[in-house]
Design an enzyme around this catalytic site. Structure first.
Site, PDB file in Angstrom:
ATOM      1  N   ILE A  25       0.543 -21.647   3.330  1.00  0.00           N
ATOM      2  CA  ILE A  25      -0.758 -21.670   2.633  1.00  0.00           C
ATOM      3  C   ILE A  25      -0.734 -22.598   1.415  1.00  0.00           C
ATOM      4  O   ILE A  25      -1.768 -22.997   0.897  1.00  0.00           O
ATOM      5  CB  ILE A  25      -1.199 -20.248   2.215  1.00  0.00           C
ATOM      6  CG1 ILE A  25      -2.698 -20.220   1.914  1.00  0.00           C
ATOM      7  CG2 ILE A  25      -0.359 -19.729   1.041  1.00  0.00           C
ATOM      8  CD1 ILE A  25      -3.302 -18.860   1.844  1.00  0.00           C
ATOM      9  N   TYR A 113      -0.638 -10.271 -10.994  1.00  0.00           N
ATOM     10  CA  TYR A 113      -1.395  -9.868  -9.806  1.00  0.00           C
ATOM     11  C   TYR A 113      -2.882  -9.749 -10.149  1.00  0.00           C
ATOM     12  O   TYR A 113      -3.735 -10.307  -9.468  1.00  0.00           O
ATOM     13  CB  TYR A 113      -0.862  -8.535  -9.285  1.00  0.00           C
ATOM     14  CG  TYR A 113      -1.507  -8.029  -8.033  1.00  0.00           C
ATOM     15  CD1 TYR A 113      -2.346  -6.925  -8.057  1.00  0.00           C
ATOM     16  CD2 TYR A 113      -1.281  -8.655  -6.811  1.00  0.00           C
ATOM     17  CE1 TYR A 113      -2.943  -6.451  -6.903  1.00  0.00           C
ATOM     18  CE2 TYR A 113      -1.866  -8.186  -5.649  1.00  0.00           C
ATOM     19  CZ  TYR A 113      -2.684  -7.070  -5.699  1.00  0.00           C
ATOM     20  OH  TYR A 113      -3.269  -6.604  -4.545  1.00  0.00           O
ATOM     21  N   LYS A 117      -6.141 -11.974  -8.968  1.00  0.00           N
ATOM     22  CA  LYS A 117      -7.260 -11.339  -8.254  1.00  0.00           C
ATOM     23  C   LYS A 117      -8.597 -11.606  -8.942  1.00  0.00           C
ATOM     24  O   LYS A 117      -9.585 -11.975  -8.310  1.00  0.00           O
ATOM     25  CB  LYS A 117      -7.009  -9.832  -8.108  1.00  0.00           C
ATOM     26  CG  LYS A 117      -5.915  -9.482  -7.113  1.00  0.00           C
ATOM     27  CD  LYS A 117      -6.194 -10.075  -5.738  1.00  0.00           C
ATOM     28  CE  LYS A 117      -5.135  -9.733  -4.716  1.00  0.00           C
ATOM     29  NZ  LYS A 117      -5.386 -10.404  -3.413  1.00  0.00           N
TER      30      LYS A 117
END
Ligand code: VAH
Length: 288
Positions: A25, A113, A117
């Site tokens: 990715i 994290y 997000k």
């Protein structure tokens, strides 16, 4: 995935479910080649490092979480794909209402994290507003599954506890008594991911990202529920300070009324139904 991770190829039921490719990715050409080869119309971008492991590898977490999302959105813009990218209850942080956390409130997370997000939510909305890419997202709670063992998250305990119960082992819980977190059984999560992408977008007020919820519990609650089916099951607490600090920064429960009103979200599994299904499926998995 960033770089080739041996053993990452799909196995078993997942492999048999359709064509697959290993795609890095962090390499936009890889993504574009796969999208064109299989004439993809909707990209489910699930690549991420989970909360606890992302604190150990913050640079990689950003590279995969945000760099990977940016590459995916650019390919979607060029190839006219829709994009689903999960956010998380981990996207909340700072002085927000912890109980029944609203759809629109303060999001100042202190974990990498959470930063990936909340940034992903903003990037997804930008690509919709600026380029018309059909981006949609939900803020997942802790997801509980019997198929894949947990991968370095703060809510992993709610999966590991079932494995211990089925194996007849005492469970050592890294999260403290009374620590409420939203959780969801994987079948509900998978159905939600499909339903949001099939929903009528003319009813959307929000896009990236919707609160969705099904249950909120603390370790003692899931332990007592399992004991109803495994009476001899035992648990002790051995707090992991990192995971406990992350859990304490997250909501206790979510208000998912926007998802219910804008695209008809409804959970189908509660703690009892999930516990019965998890124990039954894990017993089959381990031939017990
Ligand atoms: C984690 N399972 O614990 C993930 C999830 C809401 C929790 O984001 O990091």
């Amino acid at each position: 995935m960033a770089g080739y991770i041996p053993g990452a190829e799909p196995k078993g039921e997942l492999r048999e479910s359709g064509p697959s490719e290993v795609v890095d990715i962090t390499n936009p050409q890889h993504i574009a080649d796969a999208v064109r080869k299989y004439k993809v119309d909707t990209i489910y971008n699930l690549a991420a490092l989970l909360s606890a492991v992302a604190e150990a590898k913050p640079q990689l977490a950003w590279k995969i979480g945000l760099g990977g999302l940016f590459n995916t959105l650019e390919v979607a813009r060029e190839c006219h794909c829709a994009v689903f990218t999960p956010s998380s209850i981990g996207s909340f942080g700072g002085p927000f209402p912890k109980d029944n956390t609203p759809q629109d409130t303060i999001q100042r997370p202190k974990t990498m994290y959470g930063v990936t997000k909340v940034s992903g939510e903003l990037l997804g909305d930008y690509y919709f507003q600026r380029f018309g890419v059909d981006t949609r997202s939900v803020r997942f709670p802790g997801l509980i599954s019997y198929v894949t063992p947990p991968g370095g998250g703060t809510t992993d305990y709610a999966v590991d506890i079932y494995y211990s119960a089925v194996k007849g082992e005492k469970f050592v819980c890294p999260i403290g008594k009374g620590t409420l977190m939203d959780m969801m059984y994987m079948p509900d999560a998978l159905r939600g991911m499909i339903e949001i992408m099939e929903a009528d977008p003319t009813k959307f007020i929000h896009r990236n990202s919707f609160n969705i919820a099904s249950m909120s519990f603390a370790p003692e609650t899931i332990y007592q529920k399992i004991k109803e089916y495994v009476p001899q099951f035992e648990m002790e607490y051995r707090i992991d300070p990192l995971r406990q600090a992350i859990a304490d920064s997250w909501p206790n429960s979510l208000d998912d009324s926007c998802a219910r009103n804008e695209w008809g979200w409804r959970p189908e599994y509660g703690l009892d139904e999930m516990t019965r299904d998890m124990l039954a499926k894990l017993r089959v998995k381990f031939n017990m």
